[in-house]
Design a protein around this motif. Sequence first.
Motif, PDB file in Angstrom:
ATOM      1  N   CYS A 167       0.382  -7.496  -8.916  1.00  0.00           N
ATOM      2  CA  CYS A 167      -0.201  -8.031  -9.996  1.00  0.00           C
ATOM      3  C   CYS A 167       0.489  -7.871 -11.397  1.00  0.00           C
ATOM      4  CB  CYS A 167      -1.651  -7.598  -9.906  1.00  0.00           C
ATOM      5  SG  CYS A 167      -2.594  -8.362  -8.458  1.00  0.00           S
ATOM      6  N   ALA A 168       0.847  -6.589 -11.502  1.00  0.00           N
ATOM      7  CA  ALA A 168       1.562  -6.331 -12.911  1.00  0.00           C
ATOM      8  C   ALA A 168       2.836  -7.231 -13.127  1.00  0.00           C
ATOM      9  CB  ALA A 168       1.760  -5.063 -12.888  1.00  0.00           C
ATOM     10  N   LYS A 169       3.755  -7.480 -11.967  1.00  0.00           N
ATOM     11  CA  LYS A 169       4.823  -8.167 -12.150  1.00  0.00           C
ATOM     12  C   LYS A 169       4.645  -9.605 -12.160  1.00  0.00           C
ATOM     13  CE  LYS A 169       8.046  -4.767 -10.003  1.00  0.00           C
ATOM     14  NZ  LYS A 169       9.338  -4.616  -9.344  1.00  0.00           N
ATOM     15  N   GLU A 170       3.494 -10.248 -11.563  1.00  0.00           N
ATOM     16  CA  GLU A 170       3.098 -11.610 -11.566  1.00  0.00           C
ATOM     17  C   GLU A 170       2.808 -11.904 -12.938  1.00  0.00           C
ATOM     18  OE1 GLU A 170       3.067 -15.471 -10.203  1.00  0.00           O
ATOM     19  OE2 GLU A 170       3.808 -13.757  -8.854  1.00  0.00           O
ATOM     20  N   ALA A 171       1.832 -11.202 -13.395  1.00  0.00           N
ATOM     21  CA  ALA A 171       1.253 -11.149 -14.647  1.00  0.00           C
ATOM     22  C   ALA A 171       2.650 -11.306 -15.968  1.00  0.00           C
ATOM     23  CB  ALA A 171       0.389 -10.102 -15.275  1.00  0.00           C
ATOM     24  N   ILE A 172       3.473 -10.296 -15.757  1.00  0.00           N
ATOM     25  CA  ILE A 172       4.703 -10.260 -16.602  1.00  0.00           C
ATOM     26  C   ILE A 172       5.731 -11.490 -16.536  1.00  0.00           C
ATOM     27  CG2 ILE A 172       6.950  -9.191 -16.957  1.00  0.00           C
ATOM     28  CD1 ILE A 172       5.408  -6.265 -16.651  1.00  0.00           C
ATOM     29  N   TYR A 173       5.604 -11.883 -15.226  1.00  0.00           N
ATOM     30  CA  TYR A 173       6.504 -13.255 -14.945  1.00  0.00           C
ATOM     31  C   TYR A 173       5.737 -14.361 -15.520  1.00  0.00           C
ATOM     32  CZ  TYR A 173       8.774 -16.939 -12.363  1.00  0.00           C
ATOM     33  OH  TYR A 173       9.693 -18.160 -12.064  1.00  0.00           O
ATOM     34  N   LYS A 174       4.259 -14.505 -15.534  1.00  0.00           N
ATOM     35  CA  LYS A 174       3.728 -15.549 -16.253  1.00  0.00           C
ATOM     36  C   LYS A 174       3.596 -15.445 -17.690  1.00  0.00           C
ATOM     37  CE  LYS A 174       0.530 -16.644 -12.429  1.00  0.00           C
ATOM     38  NZ  LYS A 174      -0.977 -16.680 -11.974  1.00  0.00           N
ATOM     39  N   TRP A 175       3.515 -14.185 -18.383  1.00  0.00           N
ATOM     40  CA  TRP A 175       3.607 -14.140 -19.436  1.00  0.00           C
ATOM     41  C   TRP A 175       4.983 -14.551 -20.181  1.00  0.00           C
ATOM     42  CZ3 TRP A 175       7.530 -10.737 -21.279  1.00  0.00           C
ATOM     43  CH2 TRP A 175       7.568 -10.440 -22.854  1.00  0.00           C
ATOM     44  N   HIS A 176       6.053 -14.288 -19.385  1.00  0.00           N
ATOM     45  CA  HIS A 176       7.449 -14.720 -19.811  1.00  0.00           C
ATOM     46  C   HIS A 176       7.638 -15.930 -19.776  1.00  0.00           C
ATOM     47  CE1 HIS A 176      11.936 -14.740 -20.367  1.00  0.00           C
ATOM     48  NE2 HIS A 176      11.988 -15.005 -19.241  1.00  0.00           N
ATOM     49  N   GLY A 177       7.079 -16.746 -18.765  1.00  0.00           N
ATOM     50  CA  GLY A 177       7.105 -18.132 -18.535  1.00  0.00           C
ATOM     51  C   GLY A 177       8.065 -19.067 -18.434  1.00  0.00           C
ATOM     52  N   LYS A 178       9.445 -18.353 -17.918  1.00  0.00           N
ATOM     53  CA  LYS A 178      10.746 -18.941 -17.695  1.00  0.00           C
ATOM     54  C   LYS A 178      11.170 -18.401 -16.228  1.00  0.00           C
ATOM     55  CE  LYS A 178      10.895 -20.353 -21.853  1.00  0.00           C
ATOM     56  NZ  LYS A 178      10.917 -21.917 -22.306  1.00  0.00           N
ATOM     57  N   LYS A 179      11.802 -19.509 -15.715  1.00  0.00           N
ATOM     58  CA  LYS A 179      12.394 -19.266 -14.354  1.00  0.00           C
ATOM     59  C   LYS A 179      13.585 -18.158 -14.498  1.00  0.00           C
ATOM     60  CE  LYS A 179      11.213 -23.721 -12.450  1.00  0.00           C
ATOM     61  NZ  LYS A 179      11.535 -24.983 -11.909  1.00  0.00           N
ATOM     62  N   GLY A 180      13.922 -17.818 -13.469  1.00  0.00           N
ATOM     63  CA  GLY A 180      15.131 -16.543 -13.599  1.00  0.00           C
ATOM     64  C   GLY A 180      14.796 -15.304 -13.475  1.00  0.00           C
ATOM     65  N   LEU A 181      13.609 -14.843 -14.024  1.00  0.00           N
ATOM     66  CA  LEU A 181      13.104 -13.561 -13.836  1.00  0.00           C
ATOM     67  C   LEU A 181      12.708 -13.028 -12.513  1.00  0.00           C
ATOM     68  CD1 LEU A 181      12.608 -11.437 -16.294  1.00  0.00           C
ATOM     69  CD2 LEU A 181      10.353 -11.837 -16.097  1.00  0.00           C
ATOM     70  N   GLU A 182      13.279 -12.035 -11.941  1.00  0.00           N
ATOM     71  CA  GLU A 182      13.270 -11.612 -10.637  1.00  0.00           C
ATOM     72  C   GLU A 182      12.281 -10.199 -10.673  1.00  0.00           C
ATOM     73  OE1 GLU A 182      16.743 -11.440  -8.439  1.00  0.00           O
ATOM     74  OE2 GLU A 182      17.335 -13.480  -8.755  1.00  0.00           O
ATOM     75  N   PHE A 183      11.349 -10.093  -9.697  1.00  0.00           N
ATOM     76  CA  PHE A 183      10.609  -9.132  -9.712  1.00  0.00           C
ATOM     77  C   PHE A 183      11.213  -7.834  -9.471  1.00  0.00           C
ATOM     78  CE2 PHE A 183       6.185 -11.009  -8.389  1.00  0.00           C
ATOM     79  CZ  PHE A 183       6.278 -11.944  -9.382  1.00  0.00           C
ATOM     80  N   LYS A 184      12.262  -7.736  -8.391  1.00  0.00           N
ATOM     81  CA  LYS A 184      12.729  -6.633  -8.155  1.00  0.00           C
ATOM     82  C   LYS A 184      13.843  -6.246  -9.095  1.00  0.00           C
ATOM     83  CE  LYS A 184      14.802  -4.097  -3.899  1.00  0.00           C
ATOM     84  NZ  LYS A 184      14.926  -4.386  -2.511  1.00  0.00           N
TER      85      LYS A 184
END
Length: 215
Positions: A149-166
């Motif tokens: 959930c933390a990584k997903e929230a950060i991904y949505k906060w950033h809002g740009k494709k290309g950010l990878e969780f791992k």
Amino acid sequence: MPIVYNKNVDEHSVLAIWKIEETEAEMLAGLQLKQHELDIISSLNNGKRLLHWLSTRLLLRTMLNTKEYIDCQFDEDGKPYLTNLDYQISLSHSYDYAAVMISKKYAVGVDIELIKHKIKSIKHKFLSDIELAQKQIGDNMDGLYVAWCAKEAIYKWHGKKGLEFKRDIHIKPFKLKNEGNLNAIVELPSGTKELTVSYFKTNDGYMLGYVANNA
């Protein structure tokens, strides 16, 4: 409108969760929709996907408390935005819940997930060996969902494709609680940034993570 959680995260940002109990017709009655939105609804057919779409919009309308038409669209990266109101927003849903976060000042991200055993089979896809070695994550299902959930929230906060969780989002050691905070290092195109993510577990087995930050 069964809002089960409503929190002023700070003076600029609000987070709310709604338990989906209404029918499609009941939710449609509370919305102002134009043809492009009706086209989306017709493409979703019936079922949870449609209820999730309707519930996030109805919760958004309730939080903004306006009689104006709310035009919620998605940009080329899939980030939701409002064309006619000066708020930044994030939407999430899982099974019986919808979650919305709004802010007048910051980029925001929220994610809600039903806790299920299957996350253990994919943990290596979104967590590094260093993260998995943390005792509060490892094989701890709650810890795994906090990290997701933390990584997903950060991904949505950033809002740009290309950010990878791992590869790009690194969870720092934290003390696992039913409600707490953790810090994460994020490798952004603009440089490295440390973010604080808040999280909590509901009494009926959902995990939610959220972040608000003006990067």
